[in-house]
Motif scaffolding. Structure first.
Motif, PDB file in Angstrom:
ATOM      1  N   THR A  82     -30.253 -38.631  69.861  1.00 10.64           N
ATOM      2  CA  THR A  82     -29.181 -37.778  69.358  1.00 10.64           C
ATOM      3  C   THR A  82     -29.762 -36.592  68.593  1.00 10.64           C
ATOM      4  OG1 THR A  82     -28.969 -38.915  67.241  1.00 10.64           O
ATOM      5  CG2 THR A  82     -27.681 -39.800  69.083  1.00 10.64           C
ATOM      6  N   VAL A  83     -28.945 -35.578  68.431  1.00 12.27           N
ATOM      7  CA  VAL A  83     -29.369 -34.387  67.695  1.00 12.27           C
ATOM      8  C   VAL A  83     -29.719 -34.757  66.257  1.00 12.27           C
ATOM      9  CG1 VAL A  83     -28.615 -32.137  66.848  1.00 12.27           C
ATOM     10  CG2 VAL A  83     -28.053 -32.834  69.171  1.00 12.27           C
ATOM     11  N   LEU A  84     -28.940 -35.650  65.649  1.00  8.72           N
ATOM     12  CA  LEU A  84     -29.211 -36.062  64.272  1.00  8.72           C
ATOM     13  C   LEU A  84     -30.576 -36.738  64.157  1.00  8.72           C
ATOM     14  CD1 LEU A  84     -28.434 -36.449  61.333  1.00  8.72           C
ATOM     15  CD2 LEU A  84     -27.226 -38.533  62.000  1.00  8.72           C
ATOM     16  N   ARG A  85     -30.873 -37.653  65.068  1.00  5.40           N
ATOM     17  CA  ARG A  85     -32.176 -38.333  65.034  1.00  5.40           C
ATOM     18  C   ARG A  85     -33.316 -37.345  65.262  1.00  5.40           C
ATOM     19  NH1 ARG A  85     -32.836 -43.692  64.970  1.00  5.40           N
ATOM     20  NH2 ARG A  85     -34.746 -43.543  66.170  1.00  5.40           N
ATOM     21  N   GLN A  86     -33.088 -36.377  66.133  1.00  5.99           N
ATOM     22  CA  GLN A  86     -34.112 -35.370  66.399  1.00  5.99           C
ATOM     23  C   GLN A  86     -34.369 -34.530  65.145  1.00  5.99           C
ATOM     24  OE1 GLN A  86     -33.166 -32.752  69.655  1.00  5.99           O
ATOM     25  NE2 GLN A  86     -35.316 -32.321  70.030  1.00  5.99           N
ATOM     26  N   ARG A  87     -33.306 -34.147  64.456  1.00  2.32           N
ATOM     27  CA  ARG A  87     -33.465 -33.362  63.221  1.00  2.32           C
ATOM     28  C   ARG A  87     -34.139 -34.175  62.122  1.00  2.32           C
ATOM     29  NH1 ARG A  87     -27.714 -30.203  63.210  1.00  2.32           N
ATOM     30  NH2 ARG A  87     -28.279 -28.717  64.827  1.00  2.32           N
ATOM     31  N   LEU A  88     -33.796 -35.454  62.025  1.00  4.22           N
ATOM     32  CA  LEU A  88     -34.461 -36.315  61.041  1.00  4.22           C
ATOM     33  C   LEU A  88     -35.951 -36.408  61.338  1.00  4.22           C
ATOM     34  CD1 LEU A  88     -31.945 -39.254  60.543  1.00  4.22           C
ATOM     35  CD2 LEU A  88     -32.743 -37.660  58.800  1.00  4.22           C
ATOM     36  N   GLY A  89     -36.282 -36.569  62.615  1.00  3.74           N
ATOM     37  CA  GLY A  89     -37.686 -36.632  63.010  1.00  3.74           C
ATOM     38  C   GLY A  89     -38.426 -35.354  62.668  1.00  3.74           C
ATOM     39  N   GLU A  90     -37.791 -34.224  62.923  1.00  4.74           N
ATOM     40  CA  GLU A  90     -38.411 -32.936  62.603  1.00  4.74           C
ATOM     41  C   GLU A  90     -38.600 -32.776  61.101  1.00  4.74           C
ATOM     42  OE1 GLU A  90     -36.020 -29.928  64.460  1.00  4.74           O
ATOM     43  OE2 GLU A  90     -36.543 -30.619  66.473  1.00  4.74           O
ATOM     44  N   SER A  91     -37.631 -33.243  60.306  1.00  2.00           N
ATOM     45  CA  SER A  91     -37.786 -33.127  58.849  1.00  2.00           C
ATOM     46  C   SER A  91     -38.913 -34.033  58.355  1.00  2.00           C
ATOM     47  CB  SER A  91     -36.477 -33.429  58.121  1.00  2.00           C
ATOM     48  OG  SER A  91     -36.131 -34.785  58.225  1.00  2.00           O
ATOM     49  N   GLY A  92     -39.074 -35.198  58.973  1.00  2.00           N
ATOM     50  CA  GLY A  92     -40.198 -36.070  58.626  1.00  2.00           C
ATOM     51  C   GLY A  92     -41.526 -35.418  58.960  1.00  2.00           C
ATOM     52  N   GLU A  93     -41.585 -34.745  60.103  1.00  3.99           N
ATOM     53  CA  GLU A  93     -42.806 -34.037  60.487  1.00  3.99           C
ATOM     54  C   GLU A  93     -43.080 -32.871  59.536  1.00  3.99           C
ATOM     55  OE1 GLU A  93     -42.517 -32.987  64.619  1.00  3.99           O
ATOM     56  OE2 GLU A  93     -42.160 -35.069  65.188  1.00  3.99           O
TER      57      GLU A  93
END
Length: 68
Positions: free
Chosen positions: A2-13
């Motif tokens: 999902t877009v939310l999971r992708q954004r969370l992953g990017e913020s973690g990176e």
């Protein structure tokens, strides 16, 4: 994904890159892709090339980050 999971992953990176930079690592690549998969961060620490897999935890429900 999902877009939310992708954004969370990017913020973690983003967080990981900031921490690595603060510790003197040079970020060479993010989300490096090959036909075999993806590496979240490729960095250099002196003469060493470091490959980093980032895992973002949003709760402590399943233990501390070091336990994952």
């Amino acid at each position: 994904m999902t877009v939310l999971r992708q954004r969370l992953g990017e913020s973690g990176e983003d967080l990981a890159c900031r921490e690595l930079g603060a510790r003197g690592y040079a970020i060479l690549a993010r989300r490096y892709r090959t036909r075999y998969g993806e590496i979240d961060i490729v960095a250099r620490d002196g003469d060493s090339v470091v490959f980093v897999e980032v895992k973002l935890k949003t709760t402590g429900e399943f233990g501390a980050a070091a336990e994952s």
